[in-house]
Design a protein around this motif. Sequence first.
Motif, PDB file in Angstrom:
ATOM      1  N   THR A  73      22.778 -13.702   3.044  1.00  0.00           N
ATOM      2  CA  THR A  73      21.963 -13.628   1.828  1.00  0.00           C
ATOM      3  C   THR A  73      22.345 -14.797   0.930  1.00  0.00           C
ATOM      4  N   TYR A  74      21.348 -15.319   0.235  1.00  0.00           N
ATOM      5  CA  TYR A  74      21.573 -16.482  -0.606  1.00  0.00           C
ATOM      6  C   TYR A  74      21.292 -16.125  -2.054  1.00  0.00           C
ATOM      7  N   GLY A  75      21.913 -16.851  -2.935  1.00  0.00           N
ATOM      8  CA  GLY A  75      21.695 -16.651  -4.358  1.00  0.00           C
ATOM      9  C   GLY A  75      22.168 -17.866  -5.119  1.00  0.00           C
ATOM     10  N   ARG A  76      22.127 -17.775  -6.411  1.00  0.00           N
ATOM     11  CA  ARG A  76      22.519 -18.904  -7.242  1.00  0.00           C
ATOM     12  C   ARG A  76      23.873 -18.654  -7.895  1.00  0.00           C
ATOM     13  N   ASN A  77      24.645 -17.741  -7.365  1.00  0.00           N
ATOM     14  CA  ASN A  77      25.929 -17.458  -7.985  1.00  0.00           C
ATOM     15  C   ASN A  77      26.953 -18.554  -7.727  1.00  0.00           C
ATOM     16  N   ILE A  78      26.751 -19.398  -6.701  1.00  0.00           N
ATOM     17  CA  ILE A  78      27.639 -20.529  -6.445  1.00  0.00           C
ATOM     18  C   ILE A  78      26.779 -21.734  -6.081  1.00  0.00           C
ATOM     19  N   CYS A  79      27.090 -22.876  -6.684  1.00  0.00           N
ATOM     20  CA  CYS A  79      26.446 -24.140  -6.361  1.00  0.00           C
ATOM     21  C   CYS A  79      27.534 -25.128  -5.962  1.00  0.00           C
ATOM     22  N   LEU A  80      27.191 -26.075  -5.114  1.00  0.00           N
ATOM     23  CA  LEU A  80      28.120 -27.132  -4.760  1.00  0.00           C
ATOM     24  C   LEU A  80      27.749 -28.372  -5.560  1.00  0.00           C
ATOM     25  N   SER A  81      28.738 -28.963  -6.215  1.00  0.00           N
ATOM     26  CA  SER A  81      28.505 -30.125  -7.065  1.00  0.00           C
ATOM     27  C   SER A  81      29.159 -31.354  -6.456  1.00  0.00           C
ATOM     28  N   LEU A  82      28.373 -32.406  -6.268  1.00  0.00           N
ATOM     29  CA  LEU A  82      28.883 -33.689  -5.796  1.00  0.00           C
ATOM     30  C   LEU A  82      28.738 -34.697  -6.921  1.00  0.00           C
ATOM     31  N   ASN A  83      29.830 -35.365  -7.252  1.00  0.00           N
ATOM     32  CA  ASN A  83      29.841 -36.353  -8.330  1.00  0.00           C
ATOM     33  C   ASN A  83      30.143 -37.731  -7.753  1.00  0.00           C
ATOM     34  N   GLN A 111      20.368 -38.451 -17.863  1.00  0.00           N
ATOM     35  CA  GLN A 111      20.464 -37.362 -18.840  1.00  0.00           C
ATOM     36  C   GLN A 111      20.928 -37.892 -20.200  1.00  0.00           C
ATOM     37  N   PRO A 112      20.718 -37.120 -21.274  1.00  0.00           N
ATOM     38  CA  PRO A 112      21.119 -37.568 -22.611  1.00  0.00           C
ATOM     39  C   PRO A 112      22.617 -37.874 -22.737  1.00  0.00           C
ATOM     40  N   TRP A 113      23.450 -37.282 -21.888  1.00  0.00           N
ATOM     41  CA  TRP A 113      24.887 -37.534 -21.976  1.00  0.00           C
ATOM     42  C   TRP A 113      25.308 -38.804 -21.232  1.00  0.00           C
ATOM     43  N   GLY A 114      24.324 -39.530 -20.664  1.00  0.00           N
ATOM     44  CA  GLY A 114      24.593 -40.832 -20.076  1.00  0.00           C
ATOM     45  C   GLY A 114      24.817 -40.854 -18.581  1.00  0.00           C
ATOM     46  N   ALA A 115      24.723 -39.731 -17.927  1.00  0.00           N
ATOM     47  CA  ALA A 115      24.905 -39.658 -16.481  1.00  0.00           C
ATOM     48  C   ALA A 115      23.598 -39.237 -15.819  1.00  0.00           C
ATOM     49  N   PHE A 116      23.479 -39.515 -14.527  1.00  0.00           N
ATOM     50  CA  PHE A 116      22.360 -39.001 -13.750  1.00  0.00           C
ATOM     51  C   PHE A 116      22.740 -37.619 -13.246  1.00  0.00           C
ATOM     52  N   TYR A 117      21.756 -36.709 -13.208  1.00  0.00           N
ATOM     53  CA  TYR A 117      21.994 -35.343 -12.748  1.00  0.00           C
ATOM     54  C   TYR A 117      20.707 -34.797 -12.139  1.00  0.00           C
ATOM     55  N   GLY A 118      20.868 -34.025 -11.062  1.00  0.00           N
ATOM     56  CA  GLY A 118      19.740 -33.342 -10.450  1.00  0.00           C
ATOM     57  C   GLY A 118      20.230 -32.212  -9.570  1.00  0.00           C
ATOM     58  N   GLU A 119      19.334 -31.286  -9.256  1.00  0.00           N
ATOM     59  CA  GLU A 119      19.665 -30.153  -8.391  1.00  0.00           C
ATOM     60  C   GLU A 119      18.645 -30.048  -7.271  1.00  0.00           C
ATOM     61  N   VAL A 120      19.153 -29.768  -6.075  1.00  0.00           N
ATOM     62  CA  VAL A 120      18.284 -29.564  -4.928  1.00  0.00           C
ATOM     63  C   VAL A 120      18.778 -28.342  -4.153  1.00  0.00           C
ATOM     64  N   LEU A 121      17.824 -27.492  -3.790  1.00  0.00           N
ATOM     65  CA  LEU A 121      18.089 -26.331  -2.942  1.00  0.00           C
ATOM     66  C   LEU A 121      17.779 -26.781  -1.523  1.00  0.00           C
ATOM     67  N   ASP A 122      18.820 -26.881  -0.667  1.00  0.00           N
ATOM     68  CA  ASP A 122      18.562 -27.396   0.675  1.00  0.00           C
ATOM     69  C   ASP A 122      17.848 -26.360   1.534  1.00  0.00           C
ATOM     70  N   VAL A 123      17.417 -26.776   2.699  1.00  0.00           N
ATOM     71  CA  VAL A 123      16.631 -25.944   3.601  1.00  0.00           C
ATOM     72  C   VAL A 123      17.416 -24.708   4.063  1.00  0.00           C
ATOM     73  N   GLY A 125      19.313 -22.894   1.954  1.00  0.00           N
ATOM     74  CA  GLY A 125      19.495 -21.996   0.821  1.00  0.00           C
ATOM     75  C   GLY A 125      20.695 -22.294  -0.055  1.00  0.00           C
ATOM     76  N   VAL A 126      21.306 -23.479   0.106  1.00  0.00           N
ATOM     77  CA  VAL A 126      22.466 -23.859  -0.698  1.00  0.00           C
ATOM     78  C   VAL A 126      22.001 -24.775  -1.824  1.00  0.00           C
ATOM     79  N   THR A 127      22.418 -24.468  -3.051  1.00  0.00           N
ATOM     80  CA  THR A 127      22.080 -25.311  -4.194  1.00  0.00           C
ATOM     81  C   THR A 127      23.153 -26.371  -4.374  1.00  0.00           C
ATOM     82  N   TRP A 128      22.717 -27.638  -4.423  1.00  0.00           N
ATOM     83  CA  TRP A 128      23.588 -28.786  -4.633  1.00  0.00           C
ATOM     84  C   TRP A 128      23.294 -29.384  -5.986  1.00  0.00           C
ATOM     85  N   MET A 129      24.321 -29.613  -6.772  1.00  0.00           N
ATOM     86  CA  MET A 129      24.220 -30.291  -8.062  1.00  0.00           C
ATOM     87  C   MET A 129      24.756 -31.707  -7.838  1.00  0.00           C
TER      88      MET A 129
END
Length: 134
Positions: A73-83, A111-123, A125-129
């Motif tokens: 089962t998938y949800g948005r309770n955990i996202c993986l963030s790559l910087n 973004q207004p804070w000066g960095a690029f940011y985006g989110e993608v939900l991969d095929v 079901g994992v959300t990547w920031m």
Amino acid sequence: MTTKLIPYLMSEDARKQAGFYVQALGGEIQSVMTFGQMPGTPEADQDKVMHLSVDVVGGLTIFMSEAHGGAVTYGRNICLSLNYDNVEAARAAFDGLAEEGGNIQFPLQLQPWGAFYGEVLDVFGVTWMIATQS
């Protein structure tokens, strides 16, 4: 003492999902252990992945296992963030993760804070920031 956080993803097809991450982010699968390597595993589960290790993106390790005895089962309770330290690398990762049916939740943009940011939900079901340093 050294501590390292390693994401551990449950998957319906760990080999396919790991291969997708290698293609999207670069890297390689380090090891695969199946349930069949454990005594007493039913025939139907012999080839399922019990533990897979994949290295991607500059030394990031992801562990994976296939669901044993139940659906994933998938949800948005955990996202993986790559910087990333540059927008080109961030864009390549973002675009790679959006391939094959990924869903862009928030476009990668300045973004207004000066960095690029985006989110993608991969095929899978994992959300990547995906972000750059500001």
